[in-house]
Design a protein around this motif. Structure first.
Motif, PDB file in Angstrom:
ATOM      1  N   ASP A 199      -2.900  52.414  69.039  1.00 23.74           N
ATOM      2  CA  ASP A 199      -2.360  52.052  67.726  1.00 23.74           C
ATOM      3  C   ASP A 199      -1.108  52.865  67.403  1.00 23.74           C
ATOM      4  O   ASP A 199      -0.141  52.330  66.867  1.00 23.74           O
ATOM      5  CB  ASP A 199      -3.414  52.259  66.642  1.00 23.74           C
ATOM      6  CG  ASP A 199      -4.509  51.217  66.684  1.00 23.74           C
ATOM      7  OD1 ASP A 199      -4.299  50.168  67.322  1.00 23.74           O
ATOM      8  OD2 ASP A 199      -5.575  51.454  66.089  1.00 23.74           O
ATOM      9  N   ALA A 200      -1.145  54.158  67.712  1.00 21.95           N
ATOM     10  CA  ALA A 200       0.023  55.003  67.448  1.00 21.95           C
ATOM     11  C   ALA A 200       1.224  54.532  68.266  1.00 21.95           C
ATOM     12  O   ALA A 200       2.357  54.503  67.763  1.00 21.95           O
ATOM     13  CB  ALA A 200      -0.297  56.458  67.753  1.00 21.95           C
ATOM     14  N   CYS A 201       0.996  54.131  69.514  1.00 19.58           N
ATOM     15  CA  CYS A 201       2.088  53.624  70.358  1.00 19.58           C
ATOM     16  C   CYS A 201       2.630  52.304  69.817  1.00 19.58           C
ATOM     17  O   CYS A 201       3.838  52.068  69.823  1.00 19.58           O
ATOM     18  CB  CYS A 201       1.615  53.450  71.795  1.00 19.58           C
ATOM     19  SG  CYS A 201       1.247  54.991  72.633  1.00 19.58           S
ATOM     20  N   GLN A 202       1.737  51.457  69.332  1.00 15.88           N
ATOM     21  CA  GLN A 202       2.169  50.172  68.789  1.00 15.88           C
ATOM     22  C   GLN A 202       2.948  50.358  67.494  1.00 15.88           C
ATOM     23  O   GLN A 202       3.949  49.684  67.270  1.00 15.88           O
ATOM     24  CB  GLN A 202       0.961  49.275  68.553  1.00 15.88           C
ATOM     25  CG  GLN A 202       1.321  47.876  68.136  1.00 15.88           C
ATOM     26  CD  GLN A 202       0.107  46.988  68.004  1.00 15.88           C
ATOM     27  OE1 GLN A 202      -1.013  47.451  68.009  1.00 15.88           O
ATOM     28  NE2 GLN A 202       0.351  45.704  67.866  1.00 15.88           N
ATOM     29  N   ILE A 203       2.517  51.283  66.646  1.00 16.46           N
ATOM     30  CA  ILE A 203       3.238  51.548  65.405  1.00 16.46           C
ATOM     31  C   ILE A 203       4.628  52.093  65.702  1.00 16.46           C
ATOM     32  O   ILE A 203       5.604  51.771  65.020  1.00 16.46           O
ATOM     33  CB  ILE A 203       2.423  52.510  64.522  1.00 16.46           C
ATOM     34  CG1 ILE A 203       1.201  51.780  63.967  1.00 16.46           C
ATOM     35  CG2 ILE A 203       3.254  53.080  63.390  1.00 16.46           C
ATOM     36  CD1 ILE A 203       0.207  52.672  63.281  1.00 16.46           C
ATOM     37  N   ALA A 204       4.724  52.913  66.757  1.00 18.56           N
ATOM     38  CA  ALA A 204       6.032  53.465  67.130  1.00 18.56           C
ATOM     39  C   ALA A 204       6.940  52.425  67.774  1.00 18.56           C
ATOM     40  O   ALA A 204       8.132  52.662  67.932  1.00 18.56           O
ATOM     41  CB  ALA A 204       5.844  54.656  68.075  1.00 18.56           C
ATOM     42  N   GLY A 205       6.386  51.268  68.182  1.00 25.94           N
ATOM     43  CA  GLY A 205       7.215  50.194  68.728  1.00 25.94           C
ATOM     44  C   GLY A 205       7.138  50.029  70.230  1.00 25.94           C
ATOM     45  O   GLY A 205       7.870  49.223  70.795  1.00 25.94           O
ATOM     46  N   PHE A 206       6.270  50.752  70.902  1.00 23.38           N
ATOM     47  CA  PHE A 206       6.143  50.633  72.351  1.00 23.38           C
ATOM     48  C   PHE A 206       5.233  49.455  72.686  1.00 23.38           C
ATOM     49  O   PHE A 206       4.094  49.384  72.237  1.00 23.38           O
ATOM     50  CB  PHE A 206       5.574  51.922  72.952  1.00 23.38           C
ATOM     51  CG  PHE A 206       6.496  53.096  72.817  1.00 23.38           C
ATOM     52  CD1 PHE A 206       7.548  53.268  73.687  1.00 23.38           C
ATOM     53  CD2 PHE A 206       6.321  54.024  71.802  1.00 23.38           C
ATOM     54  CE1 PHE A 206       8.409  54.338  73.566  1.00 23.38           C
ATOM     55  CE2 PHE A 206       7.169  55.099  71.668  1.00 23.38           C
ATOM     56  CZ  PHE A 206       8.228  55.257  72.547  1.00 23.38           C
ATOM     57  N   ASP A 207       5.753  48.525  73.489  1.00 29.11           N
ATOM     58  CA  ASP A 207       4.997  47.325  73.840  1.00 29.11           C
ATOM     59  C   ASP A 207       4.318  47.427  75.199  1.00 29.11           C
ATOM     60  O   ASP A 207       3.349  46.725  75.457  1.00 29.11           O
ATOM     61  CB  ASP A 207       5.914  46.097  73.843  1.00 29.11           C
ATOM     62  CG  ASP A 207       6.428  45.779  72.451  1.00 29.11           C
ATOM     63  OD1 ASP A 207       5.721  46.085  71.473  1.00 29.11           O
ATOM     64  OD2 ASP A 207       7.535  45.221  72.341  1.00 29.11           O
ATOM     65  N   GLN A 208       4.825  48.255  76.065  1.00 29.05           N
ATOM     66  CA  GLN A 208       4.288  48.353  77.423  1.00 29.05           C
ATOM     67  C   GLN A 208       3.316  49.522  77.523  1.00 29.05           C
ATOM     68  O   GLN A 208       3.549  50.492  78.225  1.00 29.05           O
ATOM     69  CB  GLN A 208       5.422  48.511  78.424  1.00 29.05           C
ATOM     70  CG  GLN A 208       6.371  47.345  78.450  1.00 29.05           C
ATOM     71  CD  GLN A 208       7.463  47.552  79.466  1.00 29.05           C
ATOM     72  OE1 GLN A 208       7.392  48.429  80.308  1.00 29.05           O
ATOM     73  NE2 GLN A 208       8.486  46.728  79.396  1.00 29.05           N
ATOM     74  N   THR A 209       2.201  49.411  76.815  1.00 26.93           N
ATOM     75  CA  THR A 209       1.183  50.449  76.834  1.00 26.93           C
ATOM     76  C   THR A 209       0.003  49.940  77.641  1.00 26.93           C
ATOM     77  O   THR A 209      -0.494  48.844  77.397  1.00 26.93           O
ATOM     78  CB  THR A 209       0.741  50.803  75.410  1.00 26.93           C
ATOM     79  OG1 THR A 209       1.893  51.136  74.653  1.00 26.93           O
ATOM     80  CG2 THR A 209      -0.202  51.978  75.415  1.00 26.93           C
ATOM     81  N   ARG A 210      -0.420  50.732  78.617  1.00 26.41           N
ATOM     82  CA  ARG A 210      -1.515  50.332  79.502  1.00 26.41           C
ATOM     83  C   ARG A 210      -2.582  51.409  79.497  1.00 26.41           C
ATOM     84  O   ARG A 210      -2.332  52.554  79.133  1.00 26.41           O
ATOM     85  CB  ARG A 210      -0.998  50.129  80.922  1.00 26.41           C
ATOM     86  CG  ARG A 210       0.127  49.134  81.026  1.00 26.41           C
ATOM     87  CD  ARG A 210       0.682  49.077  82.405  1.00 26.41           C
ATOM     88  NE  ARG A 210       1.395  50.318  82.706  1.00 26.41           N
ATOM     89  CZ  ARG A 210       2.311  50.431  83.634  1.00 26.41           C
ATOM     90  NH1 ARG A 210       2.638  49.392  84.359  1.00 26.41           N
ATOM     91  NH2 ARG A 210       2.920  51.569  83.873  1.00 26.41           N
ATOM     92  N   VAL A 211      -3.758  51.032  79.934  1.00 24.74           N
ATOM     93  CA  VAL A 211      -4.861  51.988  80.053  1.00 24.74           C
ATOM     94  C   VAL A 211      -5.238  52.092  81.516  1.00 24.74           C
ATOM     95  O   VAL A 211      -5.142  51.126  82.273  1.00 24.74           O
ATOM     96  CB  VAL A 211      -6.075  51.568  79.189  1.00 24.74           C
ATOM     97  CG1 VAL A 211      -6.715  50.296  79.692  1.00 24.74           C
ATOM     98  CG2 VAL A 211      -7.095  52.687  79.128  1.00 24.74           C
ATOM     99  N   ARG A 212      -5.632  53.282  81.908  1.00 25.13           N
ATOM    100  CA  ARG A 212      -6.117  53.463  83.273  1.00 25.13           C
ATOM    101  C   ARG A 212      -7.175  54.556  83.268  1.00 25.13           C
ATOM    102  O   ARG A 212      -7.176  55.445  82.418  1.00 25.13           O
ATOM    103  CB  ARG A 212      -4.982  53.794  84.225  1.00 25.13           C
ATOM    104  CG  ARG A 212      -4.363  55.145  84.015  1.00 25.13           C
ATOM    105  CD  ARG A 212      -3.305  55.391  85.053  1.00 25.13           C
ATOM    106  NE  ARG A 212      -2.701  56.695  84.883  1.00 25.13           N
ATOM    107  CZ  ARG A 212      -1.735  57.145  85.627  1.00 25.13           C
ATOM    108  NH1 ARG A 212      -1.245  56.396  86.585  1.00 25.13           N
ATOM    109  NH2 ARG A 212      -1.239  58.335  85.426  1.00 25.13           N
ATOM    110  N   LEU A 213      -8.057  54.451  84.198  1.00 24.42           N
ATOM    111  CA  LEU A 213      -9.106  55.449  84.341  1.00 24.42           C
ATOM    112  C   LEU A 213      -8.494  56.679  84.974  1.00 24.42           C
ATOM    113  O   LEU A 213      -7.880  56.612  86.033  1.00 24.42           O
ATOM    114  CB  LEU A 213     -10.246  54.911  85.219  1.00 24.42           C
ATOM    115  CG  LEU A 213     -11.441  55.822  85.378  1.00 24.42           C
ATOM    116  CD1 LEU A 213     -12.114  56.040  84.029  1.00 24.42           C
ATOM    117  CD2 LEU A 213     -12.421  55.245  86.361  1.00 24.42           C
ATOM    118  N   GLY A 214      -8.608  57.804  84.302  1.00 30.54           N
ATOM    119  CA  GLY A 214      -7.968  59.015  84.768  1.00 30.54           C
ATOM    120  C   GLY A 214      -8.960  60.092  85.128  1.00 30.54           C
ATOM    121  O   GLY A 214     -10.167  59.967  84.919  1.00 30.54           O
TER     122      GLY A 214
END
Length: 153
Positions: free
Chosen positions: A129-144
């Motif tokens: 949500d914080a990334c989306q509010i800042a305007g970043f569209d290319q946010t991905r999730v990965r198992l770390g």
């Protein structure tokens, strides 16, 4: 002696239990269709394997953010492309950090949110949500991998 069987052997199906079953099925299907709407509220677009390879091959390394069990956020720097391990730098102000990224790289840079399997999903969604509010569209999730929490306290 003649016995009349026609009047005595009329078999009827009781309708009230059938009506009860139909209403129960109707309620069941209404509730399950409402659950499908709730599941679709979080849009998640997973990258294809070719897009993640092209990001690494083109030299544009994504910014990797890691979340631990205590909801602490780290930037992972010097990430090895094969093992995914790197150096963890704590982030105290996520919105300020994202603002600096936006000024330096713009909103076109990819951000990977790395989370260990024991991290709560709410914590990962808050970072998204914080990334989306800042305007970043290319946010991905990965198992770390698990951040070394003992060393970074």
């Amino acid at each position: 002696m003649k016995i009349n069987y026609e009047d005595d052997d009329k078999v009827e199906v009781p309708m009230s239990p059938l009506i009860d079953c139909v209403f129960l099925l109707l309620i069941f299907f209404l509730v399950t269709t409402m659950m499908k709407k709730w599941e679709k509220q979080i849009p998640l677009s997973l990258p294809s394997s070719t897009s993640s390879l092209s990001t690494v091959q083109s030299g544009d390394q994504p910014i990797v953010l890691s979340v631990d069990e205590r909801n602490r956020i780290y930037q992972v720097v010097n990430v090895d492309a094969y093992s995914g391990e790197g150096t963890y730098v704590p982030i105290t102000d996520l919105s300020g950090f994202l603002g600096q990224l936006k000024q330096k790289y713009g909103t076109e840079i990819a951000i990977d949110v790395s989370a260990y399997r024991t991290v709560a999903v709410d914590d990962v969604i808050n970072v998204f949500d914080a990334c989306q509010i800042a305007g970043f569209d290319q946010t991905r999730v990965r198992l770390g991998s698990k951040p070394p929490s003992d060393e970074l306290q």
